[in-house]
Design a protein around this motif. Structure first.
Motif, PDB file in Angstrom:
ATOM      1  N   THR B 227       0.825  -1.211   0.000  1.00  0.00           N
ATOM      2  CA  THR B 227       0.000   0.000   0.000  1.00  0.00           C
ATOM      3  C   THR B 227       0.864   1.268   0.000  1.00  0.00           C
ATOM      4  OG1 THR B 227      -0.136   0.222   2.407  1.00  0.00           O
ATOM      5  CG2 THR B 227      -1.749  -1.227   1.361  1.00  0.00           C
ATOM      6  N   LYS B 228       0.226   2.374  -0.305  1.00  0.00           N
ATOM      7  CA  LYS B 228       0.961   3.641  -0.416  1.00  0.00           C
ATOM      8  C   LYS B 228       0.760   4.545   0.796  1.00  0.00           C
ATOM      9  CE  LYS B 228       2.929   2.663  -4.150  1.00  0.00           C
ATOM     10  NZ  LYS B 228       4.260   2.132  -3.853  1.00  0.00           N
ATOM     11  N   CYS B 229      -0.016   4.091   1.761  1.00  0.00           N
ATOM     12  CA  CYS B 229      -0.286   4.925   2.928  1.00  0.00           C
ATOM     13  C   CYS B 229      -0.337   4.039   4.169  1.00  0.00           C
ATOM     14  CB  CYS B 229      -1.628   5.647   2.724  1.00  0.00           C
ATOM     15  SG  CYS B 229      -2.183   6.585   4.145  1.00  0.00           S
ATOM     16  N   HIS B 230       0.385   4.424   5.195  1.00  0.00           N
ATOM     17  CA  HIS B 230       0.475   3.614   6.415  1.00  0.00           C
ATOM     18  C   HIS B 230      -0.166   4.376   7.580  1.00  0.00           C
ATOM     19  CE1 HIS B 230       3.366   1.656   9.617  1.00  0.00           C
ATOM     20  NE2 HIS B 230       2.144   1.185   9.715  1.00  0.00           N
ATOM     21  N   ILE B 231      -1.160   3.762   8.207  1.00  0.00           N
ATOM     22  CA  ILE B 231      -1.727   4.328   9.432  1.00  0.00           C
ATOM     23  C   ILE B 231      -1.279   3.449  10.604  1.00  0.00           C
ATOM     24  CG2 ILE B 231      -3.831   4.932  10.702  1.00  0.00           C
ATOM     25  CD1 ILE B 231      -5.281   5.252   8.064  1.00  0.00           C
ATOM     26  N   VAL B 232      -0.746   4.072  11.626  1.00  0.00           N
ATOM     27  CA  VAL B 232      -0.323   3.333  12.813  1.00  0.00           C
ATOM     28  C   VAL B 232      -1.233   3.720  13.971  1.00  0.00           C
ATOM     29  CG1 VAL B 232       1.638   2.710  14.272  1.00  0.00           C
ATOM     30  CG2 VAL B 232       2.048   3.721  12.025  1.00  0.00           C
ATOM     31  N   LEU B 233      -1.860   2.727  14.588  1.00  0.00           N
ATOM     32  CA  LEU B 233      -2.643   2.991  15.798  1.00  0.00           C
ATOM     33  C   LEU B 233      -1.760   2.632  16.987  1.00  0.00           C
ATOM     34  CD1 LEU B 233      -6.104   1.352  15.005  1.00  0.00           C
ATOM     35  CD2 LEU B 233      -5.381   3.701  14.592  1.00  0.00           C
ATOM     36  N   VAL B 234      -1.616   3.557  17.912  1.00  0.00           N
ATOM     37  CA  VAL B 234      -0.730   3.250  19.036  1.00  0.00           C
ATOM     38  C   VAL B 234      -1.285   3.802  20.345  1.00  0.00           C
ATOM     39  CG1 VAL B 234       0.751   5.081  18.104  1.00  0.00           C
ATOM     40  CG2 VAL B 234       1.601   3.701  19.955  1.00  0.00           C
ATOM     41  N   GLY B 235      -1.397   2.944  21.317  1.00  0.00           N
ATOM     42  CA  GLY B 235      -1.780   3.365  22.660  1.00  0.00           C
ATOM     43  C   GLY B 235      -0.664   4.224  23.241  1.00  0.00           C
ATOM     44  N   ILE B 236      -1.008   5.231  24.007  1.00  0.00           N
ATOM     45  CA  ILE B 236       0.013   6.190  24.467  1.00  0.00           C
ATOM     46  C   ILE B 236       1.056   5.569  25.387  1.00  0.00           C
ATOM     47  CG2 ILE B 236      -1.417   8.264  24.235  1.00  0.00           C
ATOM     48  CD1 ILE B 236      -1.875   8.073  27.298  1.00  0.00           C
ATOM     49  N   GLU B 237       0.809   4.331  25.857  1.00  0.00           N
ATOM     50  CA  GLU B 237       1.752   3.725  26.796  1.00  0.00           C
ATOM     51  C   GLU B 237       2.820   2.895  26.103  1.00  0.00           C
ATOM     52  OE1 GLU B 237      -0.916   2.476  25.756  1.00  0.00           O
ATOM     53  OE2 GLU B 237      -1.132   0.338  26.139  1.00  0.00           O
ATOM     54  N   ARG B 277      12.635   4.115  -4.061  1.00  0.00           N
ATOM     55  CA  ARG B 277      12.192   2.724  -4.010  1.00  0.00           C
ATOM     56  C   ARG B 277      10.753   2.579  -4.502  1.00  0.00           C
ATOM     57  NH1 ARG B 277      16.498   0.513  -4.811  1.00  0.00           N
ATOM     58  NH2 ARG B 277      18.081   0.576  -3.188  1.00  0.00           N
ATOM     59  N   PRO B 278      10.455   1.441  -5.183  1.00  0.00           N
ATOM     60  CA  PRO B 278       9.112   1.305  -5.758  1.00  0.00           C
ATOM     61  C   PRO B 278       8.019   1.037  -4.714  1.00  0.00           C
ATOM     62  CG  PRO B 278      10.390  -0.706  -6.128  1.00  0.00           C
ATOM     63  CD  PRO B 278      11.320   0.289  -5.517  1.00  0.00           C
ATOM     64  N   ASP B 279       8.325   0.224  -3.703  1.00  0.00           N
ATOM     65  CA  ASP B 279       7.277  -0.243  -2.798  1.00  0.00           C
ATOM     66  C   ASP B 279       7.303   0.475  -1.462  1.00  0.00           C
ATOM     67  OD1 ASP B 279       6.899  -2.196  -4.770  1.00  0.00           O
ATOM     68  OD2 ASP B 279       8.272  -3.580  -3.751  1.00  0.00           O
ATOM     69  N   GLY B 280       6.100   0.586  -0.880  1.00  0.00           N
ATOM     70  CA  GLY B 280       6.019   1.120   0.471  1.00  0.00           C
ATOM     71  C   GLY B 280       5.256   2.423   0.518  1.00  0.00           C
ATOM     72  N   PRO B 281       4.811   2.773   1.721  1.00  0.00           N
ATOM     73  CA  PRO B 281       3.954   3.948   1.908  1.00  0.00           C
ATOM     74  C   PRO B 281       4.676   5.275   1.640  1.00  0.00           C
ATOM     75  CG  PRO B 281       3.767   2.431   3.764  1.00  0.00           C
ATOM     76  CD  PRO B 281       4.940   1.984   2.957  1.00  0.00           C
ATOM     77  N   GLU B 282       3.986   6.139   0.911  1.00  0.00           N
ATOM     78  CA  GLU B 282       4.494   7.495   0.698  1.00  0.00           C
ATOM     79  C   GLU B 282       4.073   8.405   1.851  1.00  0.00           C
ATOM     80  OE1 GLU B 282       2.324   7.859  -2.845  1.00  0.00           O
ATOM     81  OE2 GLU B 282       3.852   6.888  -4.097  1.00  0.00           O
ATOM     82  N   GLU B 283       3.032   7.968   2.555  1.00  0.00           N
ATOM     83  CA  GLU B 283       2.535   8.751   3.704  1.00  0.00           C
ATOM     84  C   GLU B 283       2.508   7.861   4.925  1.00  0.00           C
ATOM     85  OE1 GLU B 283      -1.400  10.295   3.262  1.00  0.00           O
ATOM     86  OE2 GLU B 283      -0.926  11.245   1.344  1.00  0.00           O
ATOM     87  N   MET B 284       2.793   8.470   6.081  1.00  0.00           N
ATOM     88  CA  MET B 284       2.718   7.712   7.326  1.00  0.00           C
ATOM     89  C   MET B 284       1.980   8.560   8.357  1.00  0.00           C
ATOM     90  SD  MET B 284       5.912   6.192   9.436  1.00  0.00           S
ATOM     91  CE  MET B 284       5.735   5.505  11.069  1.00  0.00           C
ATOM     92  N   HIS B 285       0.910   7.994   8.904  1.00  0.00           N
ATOM     93  CA  HIS B 285       0.094   8.696   9.893  1.00  0.00           C
ATOM     94  C   HIS B 285       0.110   7.910  11.200  1.00  0.00           C
ATOM     95  CE1 HIS B 285      -1.760  11.070   6.593  1.00  0.00           C
ATOM     96  NE2 HIS B 285      -1.633   9.953   5.916  1.00  0.00           N
ATOM     97  N   VAL B 286       0.492   8.564  12.262  1.00  0.00           N
ATOM     98  CA  VAL B 286       0.560   7.892  13.564  1.00  0.00           C
ATOM     99  C   VAL B 286      -0.493   8.488  14.485  1.00  0.00           C
ATOM    100  CG1 VAL B 286       2.018   7.374  15.548  1.00  0.00           C
ATOM    101  CG2 VAL B 286       3.024   7.489  13.259  1.00  0.00           C
ATOM    102  N   ILE B 287      -1.389   7.635  14.976  1.00  0.00           N
ATOM    103  CA  ILE B 287      -2.457   8.126  15.859  1.00  0.00           C
ATOM    104  C   ILE B 287      -2.202   7.645  17.291  1.00  0.00           C
ATOM    105  CG2 ILE B 287      -4.952   8.232  16.230  1.00  0.00           C
ATOM    106  CD1 ILE B 287      -5.338   7.435  13.311  1.00  0.00           C
ATOM    107  N   PHE B 288      -1.907   8.575  18.176  1.00  0.00           N
ATOM    108  CA  PHE B 288      -1.760   8.251  19.595  1.00  0.00           C
ATOM    109  C   PHE B 288      -3.140   8.195  20.246  1.00  0.00           C
ATOM    110  CE2 PHE B 288       2.691   9.932  19.285  1.00  0.00           C
ATOM    111  CZ  PHE B 288       3.321   8.788  19.758  1.00  0.00           C
ATOM    112  N   ILE B 289      -3.457   7.056  20.830  1.00  0.00           N
ATOM    113  CA  ILE B 289      -4.801   6.854  21.368  1.00  0.00           C
ATOM    114  C   ILE B 289      -4.781   6.771  22.892  1.00  0.00           C
ATOM    115  CG2 ILE B 289      -6.794   5.302  21.368  1.00  0.00           C
ATOM    116  CD1 ILE B 289      -5.988   4.481  18.528  1.00  0.00           C
TER     117      ILE B 289
END
Lengths: 205, 485
Positions: B227-237, B277-289
């Motif tokens: 995929t071209k966009c990576h969303i990371v869900l992360v607990g604040i701890e 590089r051809p593969d991998g996300p061009e965008e990275m979004h990190v959500i602190f939950i």
């Protein structure tokens, strides 16, 4: 969103304010995670190969050995990093189709993918792939066989050493054996989403 | 006496299901323990140090969160903050819509279960597909994971085969290898069609902003290759102070979760892909939950925020082994869940106030915990909370202690009761008048009596010369241990 930021950090500060003192960051000695059996490896490449076999990986020491295995199994269509292909080409006889670009619309056509490894970890039999050296993430993952071309001089002794030398790279992945699962009744199955056969081809650059 | 909800659930489990959960949990625990002791001279010291590191993080989140945010931004990621589950869901939806994406592939993430993301996205016309084999099966069955690391520990191969048949993934075949190959074939095309890949985070280094994601199957890697966009869900701890600390935590996580030296794929994500590089996300979004974590931080149970979600406490727990994960009625089962779930429930704490009682306080969960969380202590604190807040579920299945209190504070009544107890030793079972006592006695054989009687010994024991008499007549001082019963 920004109000959420202030809300969270505000609550964090309020929650921590009553603490008379806060837990200190302990200093821990790298010796702590040294394996009981660890010796300074006389031959890191030999240890790496031994440990990689222990996790069902396949270390190889010559291109001829690789080609023989691929031919025997009938895995004749593959991808190779264009930078590596000139070095490997001669060993691949007729009957192989090797492409130097990975067409994602034909992902099922590729039996194997050959890319460069950045380094490895001897103690765990782990390959280290970083974006700077990996010509295609998909080619190193989607085909049934992944061949990582590894310069034996780049092998770290253990996890601690590899962490200390973690490349400044957007993406680094440590690969320890083939892809696997034990989700169904705890039965080990290899080759879930990634390769079922993980090869390290140990040849000096 | 009424039974606790967890006992009621356990009683309804089919015996073969109970047996498979029991054997699987026990097997993993035995391998975990053996591996740690085979590999390290002092595995307990690893656990203690890792616990200290995580406790330090928890108690300094006010420093580490902004530090991690700055490092992530410097790496080219976009950082979001979500105080609530709803806020997190909306953040994901907005990222999807901004990209015009309608398909999401996701790796396993407990926090995504917590915020019930899948159902929400479906309602908004977005296809969100679980790619971890176990989670994929949970999704097609519209079920819930029953273990943190082994989501379908409660399902047999036959059940999985029937689900695959129903979903059009091939004729009935219960061979695990065939099932796995079919999932491989189906899912790889889904990755390639998806606009966005989502993962959780096992660790986030505050020092470098590195997001660490571990999987055995390689599904998170596929999300980040296709995929071209990576969303990371992360607990604040989830933070760790330094990259170096990962050496300790990764060693412990793999061994504690699945008895491996290292998980197969350990991925360090440090931002969007290289432009060359051809593969991998061009965008990275990190959500602190947050979603309740800051409330936990404000309690005396904040130690639970050290948890690295390895599942070792589930595998070792005698209650989990008998009851399985769904008995806990929440996202996090087992001992960690018995602490975390009621706390994260917020206002709904009373609905889960029985969970802290689903423990014999044997302490095994603490002994195996890779970050040394004092789970039994926390369970006691939550029992106290439940009682003091008058949550009815906190008292279900608890015998009335009033009679006991009366008995043990009246010496005469106490002695009479002891005499009654003594009678039980000599009375034939059949003659015991109370049915419950008769049943109790019939199931228990006392070992042969050895040694003397404590009370007699105490009475006949001479006081050392000059020893002062304590108010209740017991001599004090070091001489107490000299007598022989």
């Amino acid at each position: 969103m920004s109000s959420d930021r202030e809300a969270i950090l505000g609550k964090v500060r309020a929650a921590l304010a009553p603490l008379a003192e806060r837990a200190a960051l302990p200093d821990w000695d790298s010796e702590l995670i040294r394996l009981r059996t660890a010796q300074p490896p006389a031959d890191p490449a030999a240890l790496f190969a031994e440990r990689m076999k222990a996790v069902n990986g396949t270390p190889m020491h010559s291109v001829a050995e690789l080609v023989a295995m691929l031919a025997e199994k009938g895995w004749r269509h593959g991808y190779c990093d264009p930078a590596l292909w000139p070095r490997l080409q001669a060993a691949f006889a007729d009957g192989f189709t090797v492409e130097t670009s990975f067409d994602r619309t034909r992902v099922d056509d590729f039996d194997f993918g050959i890319t460069a490894a950045t380094a490895a970890i001897a103690e765990t039999g782990t390959l280290i792939l970083s974006d700077s050296d990996t010509s295609s993430r998909l080619a190193a993952l989607a085909p049934w066989v992944h061949v990582a071309v590894l310069d034996p001089r780049t092998i770290h002794a253990d996890i601690g050493a590899a962490l200390a030398a973690l490349p400044k790279d957007p993406n680094v992945i440590w690969v320890t054996g083939p892809s696997k699962t034990a989700d169904i009744e705890g039965i080990l199955i290899e080759g879930v989403h990634g390769p079922g056969v993980q090869v390290a081809l140990l040849i000096s650059a | 006496m009424s039974r606790q909800p967890i006992d009621q659930f356990a009683a309804t489990l089919p015996p073969e299901k109970r047996k498979s959960v029991y054997l699987s949990a026990k097997g993993t625990e035995e391998k975990r323990s053996k591996l740690l002791h085979d590999h390290f001279n002092d595995p307990d010291l690893l656990r203690r140090r890792a616990g200290e590191i995580k406790q330090h993080v928890v108690e300094n989140l006010d420093t580490y969160l902004p530090a991690a945010e700055a490092a992530l931004v410097a790496n080219g990621a976009k950082v979001y903050w979500a105080a609530t589950a709803e806020s997190a869901r909306q953040a994901v939806l907005k990222i999807m819509r901004d990209r015009g994406a309608t398909k999401l592939v996701k790796a396993k993430s407990m926090v995504s279960e917590e915020i019930e993301l899948g159902h929400f996205l479906k309602k908004h016309g977005i296809e969100s597909l679980e790619t971890d084999l176990g989670e994929f099966i949970i999704q097609i069955d519209d079920d819930h994971p029953s273990h943190i690391v082994r989501p379908i520990i409660h399902k047999s191969r036959g059940e999985v085969a029937r689900s695959f048949e129903r979903e059009g993934l091939g004729a009935y075949n219960d061979d695990p290898e065939t099932i796995t190959r079919r999932a491989r074939q189906f899912l790889r095309h889904k990755y390639l069609q998806a606009g966005v890949g989502m993962t959780g985070a096992n660790f986030v280094s505050a020092e470098s902003g590195r997001i660490v994601v571990v999987t055995n199957e390689g599904n998170s890697r596929f999300c980040l290759a296709a995929t071209k966009c990576h969303i990371v869900l992360v607990g604040i701890e989830k933070l760790v102070p330094r990259d170096r600390d990962l050496g300790l935590l990764l060693n412990l996580l793999a061994r504690s979760a699945t008895a491996q030296q290292l998980t197969v794929y350990t991925e360090f994500v440090n931002g969007p892909k290289l432009p060359s590089r051809p593969d991998g996300p061009e965008e990275m979004h990190v959500i602190f939950i947050d979603n309740g974590r800051t409330d936990v931080l404000a309690t005396e149970c904040r130690d639970i925020l050290r948890c690295i979600r390895c599942g070792a406490c589930l595998n070792v727990c005698p209650v989990y082994r008998q009851a399985s994960g769904h008995a806990y009625r929440a996202v996090y089962p087992g001992p960690v869940g018995a602490v975390l779930s009621p706390l994260l429930a917020g206002d709904k704490f009373p609905e889960l106030a029985d969970l802290p009682k689903a423990s014999s306080l044997c302490g095994a969960c603490n002994e195996v915990c890779p970050v040394n969380i004092p789970i039994p202590d926390l369970l006691l604190r939550l029992r106290e909370k439940g009682k003091s807040e008058g949550a009815p579920l906190a008292s279900v299945g608890t015998p009335g202690m009033g009679a006991w209190a009366l008995l043990s504070t009246q010496p005469a009544a106490w002695k009479a009761a002891l005499f009654g107890g003594k009678l039980m030793n000599v009375l034939p079972s059949k003659l015991i008048p109370v049915p419950a006592l008769r049943a109790w006695e019939a199931k228990r054989t006392l070992p042969a009596w050895r040694g003397g009687e404590f009370r007699k010994w105490m009475k006949g024991r001479a006081r050392p010369p000059g020893a002062p008499k304590t108010p209740n007549g017991v001599p004090s001082g070091p001489a107490q241990s000299q007598g022989k019963p």
